[in-house]
Design a protein around this motif. Structure first.
Motif, PDB file in Angstrom:
ATOM      1  N   ILE A 124     -30.515 -60.455 -90.642  1.00 23.31           N
ATOM      2  CA  ILE A 124     -29.584 -60.618 -89.523  1.00 23.31           C
ATOM      3  C   ILE A 124     -29.898 -61.952 -88.865  1.00 23.31           C
ATOM      4  O   ILE A 124     -31.060 -62.268 -88.601  1.00 23.31           O
ATOM      5  CB  ILE A 124     -29.720 -59.455 -88.522  1.00 23.31           C
ATOM      6  N   HIS A 125     -28.871 -62.723 -88.630  1.00 24.61           N
ATOM      7  CA  HIS A 125     -29.081 -64.094 -88.167  1.00 24.61           C
ATOM      8  C   HIS A 125     -29.597 -64.120 -86.719  1.00 24.61           C
ATOM      9  O   HIS A 125     -29.172 -63.309 -85.898  1.00 24.61           O
ATOM     10  CB  HIS A 125     -27.768 -64.877 -88.266  1.00 24.61           C
ATOM     11  N   PRO A 126     -30.504 -65.055 -86.426  1.00 26.18           N
ATOM     12  CA  PRO A 126     -31.054 -65.132 -85.062  1.00 26.18           C
ATOM     13  C   PRO A 126     -29.990 -65.185 -83.966  1.00 26.18           C
ATOM     14  O   PRO A 126     -30.177 -64.618 -82.888  1.00 26.18           O
ATOM     15  CB  PRO A 126     -31.869 -66.420 -85.074  1.00 26.18           C
ATOM     16  N   THR A 127     -28.880 -65.851 -84.213  1.00 30.69           N
ATOM     17  CA  THR A 127     -27.869 -65.938 -83.144  1.00 30.69           C
ATOM     18  C   THR A 127     -27.238 -64.571 -82.866  1.00 30.69           C
ATOM     19  O   THR A 127     -26.882 -64.279 -81.725  1.00 30.69           O
ATOM     20  CB  THR A 127     -26.740 -66.943 -83.490  1.00 30.69           C
ATOM     21  N   VAL A 128     -27.129 -63.748 -83.895  1.00 24.21           N
ATOM     22  CA  VAL A 128     -26.615 -62.388 -83.673  1.00 24.21           C
ATOM     23  C   VAL A 128     -27.630 -61.594 -82.850  1.00 24.21           C
ATOM     24  O   VAL A 128     -27.272 -60.870 -81.916  1.00 24.21           O
ATOM     25  CB  VAL A 128     -26.342 -61.676 -85.018  1.00 24.21           C
ATOM     26  N   ILE A 129     -28.887 -61.773 -83.190  1.00 27.74           N
ATOM     27  CA  ILE A 129     -29.937 -61.058 -82.453  1.00 27.74           C
ATOM     28  C   ILE A 129     -29.949 -61.487 -80.988  1.00 27.74           C
ATOM     29  O   ILE A 129     -29.960 -60.652 -80.080  1.00 27.74           O
ATOM     30  CB  ILE A 129     -31.331 -61.315 -83.086  1.00 27.74           C
ATOM     31  N   THR A 130     -29.904 -62.789 -80.755  1.00 25.33           N
ATOM     32  CA  THR A 130     -29.974 -63.244 -79.360  1.00 25.33           C
ATOM     33  C   THR A 130     -28.733 -62.792 -78.587  1.00 25.33           C
ATOM     34  O   THR A 130     -28.823 -62.460 -77.413  1.00 25.33           O
ATOM     35  CB  THR A 130     -30.124 -64.777 -79.252  1.00 25.33           C
ATOM     36  N   GLU A 438     -24.447 -56.468 -84.193  1.00 29.57           N
ATOM     37  CA  GLU A 438     -24.684 -56.600 -82.763  1.00 29.57           C
ATOM     38  C   GLU A 438     -25.233 -55.275 -82.206  1.00 29.57           C
ATOM     39  O   GLU A 438     -26.151 -55.254 -81.401  1.00 29.57           O
ATOM     40  CB  GLU A 438     -23.376 -56.939 -82.056  1.00 29.57           C
ATOM     41  N   GLN A 439     -24.625 -54.197 -82.678  1.00 25.28           N
ATOM     42  CA  GLN A 439     -25.075 -52.870 -82.251  1.00 25.28           C
ATOM     43  C   GLN A 439     -26.555 -52.666 -82.590  1.00 25.28           C
ATOM     44  O   GLN A 439     -27.318 -52.145 -81.781  1.00 25.28           O
ATOM     45  CB  GLN A 439     -24.222 -51.801 -82.938  1.00 25.28           C
ATOM     46  N   LEU A 440     -26.926 -53.099 -83.786  1.00 24.75           N
ATOM     47  CA  LEU A 440     -28.327 -52.971 -84.182  1.00 24.75           C
ATOM     48  C   LEU A 440     -29.237 -53.723 -83.212  1.00 24.75           C
ATOM     49  O   LEU A 440     -30.308 -53.240 -82.830  1.00 24.75           O
ATOM     50  CB  LEU A 440     -28.535 -53.537 -85.593  1.00 24.75           C
ATOM     51  N   ALA A 441     -28.807 -54.920 -82.815  1.00 27.65           N
ATOM     52  CA  ALA A 441     -29.628 -55.742 -81.922  1.00 27.65           C
ATOM     53  C   ALA A 441     -29.749 -55.099 -80.542  1.00 27.65           C
ATOM     54  O   ALA A 441     -30.816 -55.099 -79.928  1.00 27.65           O
ATOM     55  CB  ALA A 441     -29.051 -57.149 -81.819  1.00 27.65           C
ATOM     56  N   ILE A 442     -28.636 -54.526 -80.054  1.00 27.78           N
ATOM     57  CA  ILE A 442     -28.691 -53.880 -78.734  1.00 27.78           C
ATOM     58  C   ILE A 442     -29.608 -52.653 -78.795  1.00 27.78           C
ATOM     59  O   ILE A 442     -30.412 -52.408 -77.899  1.00 27.78           O
ATOM     60  CB  ILE A 442     -27.274 -53.478 -78.251  1.00 27.78           C
ATOM     61  N   LYS A 443     -29.493 -51.919 -79.887  1.00 25.50           N
ATOM     62  CA  LYS A 443     -30.362 -50.751 -80.041  1.00 25.50           C
ATOM     63  C   LYS A 443     -31.837 -51.169 -80.147  1.00 25.50           C
ATOM     64  O   LYS A 443     -32.729 -50.490 -79.639  1.00 25.50           O
ATOM     65  CB  LYS A 443     -29.947 -49.937 -81.264  1.00 25.50           C
ATOM     66  N   ALA A 444     -32.059 -52.292 -80.802  1.00 25.19           N
ATOM     67  CA  ALA A 444     -33.435 -52.801 -80.910  1.00 25.19           C
ATOM     68  C   ALA A 444     -33.972 -53.143 -79.523  1.00 25.19           C
ATOM     69  O   ALA A 444     -35.141 -52.891 -79.207  1.00 25.19           O
ATOM     70  CB  ALA A 444     -33.467 -54.027 -81.813  1.00 25.19           C
TER      71      ALA A 444
END
Ligand code: ADP
Ligand code: MG
Length: 551
Positions: A124-130, A438-444
């Motif tokens: 998952i790309h860093p920009t998606v994570i941020t 994005e959902q994965l990142a928010i859950k993280a």
């Protein structure tokens, strides 16, 4: 890795950076940076909460600091890795903005990066994570506002709970109820209203440390304690209704300032010279007397002869008072600091009900009590040894910060991991509204918040998995304030247990942690000049004794 520094021109490599420059790019850079950040978080993790352990830090000259305080540990560690330093900044920001919650902020930042690493592994790309983290942060702050409760100056019991919560786990625990009283009284003294807002300048609360007693002897003085003795033995040691002159000039005759040489050729001349000097000093003292002062606080020196005249006039004087103390004295007593004796007038004098010299731990100090305008107060911090006093002082500082920020924002939350769990739960639901990665990142982000209850459980010797499950069940049932009672080992109502924290501790910790994580995640290229490399490569974790790295 030096190859990475070169361009290529028809097979001929071209150096674009000085030789010896180190460069890490892409995943290497990210992995390395995250490892460093996690290393910092791991270093303070075991100190979190009332059952957290202390750390002993020994510097290169053998000086020892024993502490449980996140920011102190990190400052003492002399961290070098650039990303690790960014983590230290997180703690410092937290300390400046709130004065408590430093460990929480760093542990949170470390966990966010750990979760980010897992996402990076899944490509998952860093920009998606941020982006996901930013949504997580904004929503978390909203949720915290929703679950916060109001507090005001009259809620003394709750204010004491805030102080107690902030101090719990520090080595002073046994004396905490007394210290909590002192802290709350001090903050109330200096709090003022600006419109409907409570404003507190924590600089108005001076802390003076003296070892040799016990924490129970810690005392709030409405006024200022100056670590100076009365300068002459025949001066009074106690003055009621003190009228205080504040001088930042010396009562001394300056050594011949001009180039003119004074040649003394006879005993008479010597006598005359001394008499002139005495007369000048006597005149200076007369000016102090004429103002109506019966106490003199002098930032500079006072000549022996001047001391003698002052004593004869019944004036209590101290010399070489610190500049910061002079400023506090001016504020507290309503006096004005005077730089030219000729300007000193009665309306420049400050006022206090009592000025007295007292011996504390074998050393004389001067107390200015019940000052005219007690907007500046002193907490005289006591404890058996120097190391103990230092740690008590840090706890008092944290507690002053916590109580002040609770009052300034006017909002509190329950502690013991309850707000983090509540936010995590609500955030997971919000995440459902977003799609895919994005959902994965928010859950993280939500899961990262649970590092706080998990660590509190671990440090309390409880099973972290069982405890988290219990927490989730409770919060699912709407028990918003339920947290970990590390003393009973049960999940129960933290509010009822008196575990209360200012809202700002939580919001600031999430803000700085998320922002630091975001900043670190955006880095995909580290270029370091040779002198930083310490011979051949970035240090893997970047920290001294980096065995804490990784998992
Ligand atoms: P920080 O530097 O982040 O303030 P602390 O070591 O002071 O670190 O620990 C703060 C955490 O400990 C907070 O989450 C707070 O709610 C929790 N805590 C404080 N007192 C208690 C208690 N009596 N029971 C459970 N948790 C507590
Ligand atoms: Mg704390």
């Amino acid at each position: 890795m030096a190859n990475a520094m070169m361009g290529n021109l028809g097979g001929q490599p071209i150096l674009i950076l000085p030789e010896g420059t180190l460069r890490q790019m892409g995943k290497d850079a990210q992995r390395n940076n995250i490892a460093a950040a996690k290393g910092v978080a791991d270093a303070v993790k075991t100190t979190l909460g009332p059952k957290g352990m202390d750390k002993m830090l020994v510097d290169s000259i053998g000086d020892i600091v024993i502490t449980n305080d996140g920011v102190t540990i990190l400052e003492e560690m002399e961290i070098e890795h650039p990303v690790a330093k960014m983590m230290v900044e997180v703690a410092k920001t937290q300390n400046e903005e709130v004065g408590d919650g430093t460990t929480t902020s760093v542990v949170l930042a470390g966990e966010l990066l750990k979760k980010a690493e897992e996402l990076l592994e899944q490509d998952i790309h860093p920009t998606v994570i941020t982006r996901g983290f930013k949504i997580g942060k904004d929503e978390a702050l909203k949720i915290l506002e929703e679950i916060a409760r109001p507090i005001s100056l009259g809620d003394t019991d709750t204010l004491k709970m805030i102080a107690l919560t902030s101090m719990s786990g520090k080595s002073v625990e046994r004396a905490s109820p007394h210290l909590a009283d002192v802290v709350v009284s001090a903050v109330k003294e200096v709090a003022r209203m600006e419109g409907s807002k409570i404003v507190i300048d924590t600089d108005d609360i001076k802390r003076e440390k003296k070892h040799g007693g016990s924490a129970e002897d810690t005392e709030l003085i409405k006024g200022i304690v100056v670590d100076k003795e009365v300068v002459h033995p025949s001066m009074p040691k106690k003055i009621d209704d003190a009228k205080i002159a504040l001088l930042d000039v010396a009562l001394e005759v300056k050594e011949t300032e001009t180039d003119a040489e004074i040649r003394i050729t006879s005993p008479e001349q010597m006598q005359a010279f001394l008499e002139t000097e005495q007369k000048m000093l006597k005149d200076m003292v007369e000016k102090v007397v004429a103002s109506g002062a019966n106490v003199l606080m002098c930032q500079k020196g006072i000549d022996d002869v001047a001391q003698h005249y002052l004593a004869k006039k019944g004036i209590l004087a101290t010399r070489r008072v610190k500049k910061s103390d002079m400023e506090l004295l001016a504020k507290a007593t309503g006096g004005k600091i005077i730089s030219n004796l000729d300007d000193l007038q009665s309306n420049d004098l400050g006022f206090a009900k009592l000025v007295e010299e007292k011996k504390i731990g074998g050393e004389a100090m001067t107390f200015i009590r019940e000052a005219k305008n007690p907007k500046a107060v002193t907490i005289l911090v006591r404890g058996s040894t120097e190391h103990v006093v230092d740690e008590i002082d840090r706890s008092v500082e944290d507690a002053v910060g916590a109580v002040s920020s609770a009052l300034e924002i006017g909002k509190i939350v329950a502690g013991a991991g309850s707000p983090e769990e509540e936010v995590a739960m609500r955030l997971r639901k919000i995440a459902e509204k977003y799609s895919g990665r994005e959902q994965l990142a928010i859950k993280a982000f939500a899961e990262a918040l649970e590092v706080i209850p998990r660590t509190l459980a671990e440090n309390g010797g409880l099973d972290p998995i069982d405890t988290l499950v219990e927490m989730r069940v409770a919060h699912d049932q709407g028990k918003i304030t339920w947290g970990i009672n590390v003393f009973s080992g049960k999940v129960d109502d933290a509010l009822a247990d008196g575990v209360v924290e200012p809202l700002k501790v939580k919001t600031q910790a999430i803000k700085s942690a998320a922002e630091a994580a975001e900043m670190i995640l955006r880095i995909d290229d580290v270029i370091s000049a040779n002198k930083l490399s310490r011979g051949g490569g970035m240090p893997p974790g970047g920290m001294p004794g980096g065995e804490d790295m990784g998992e």
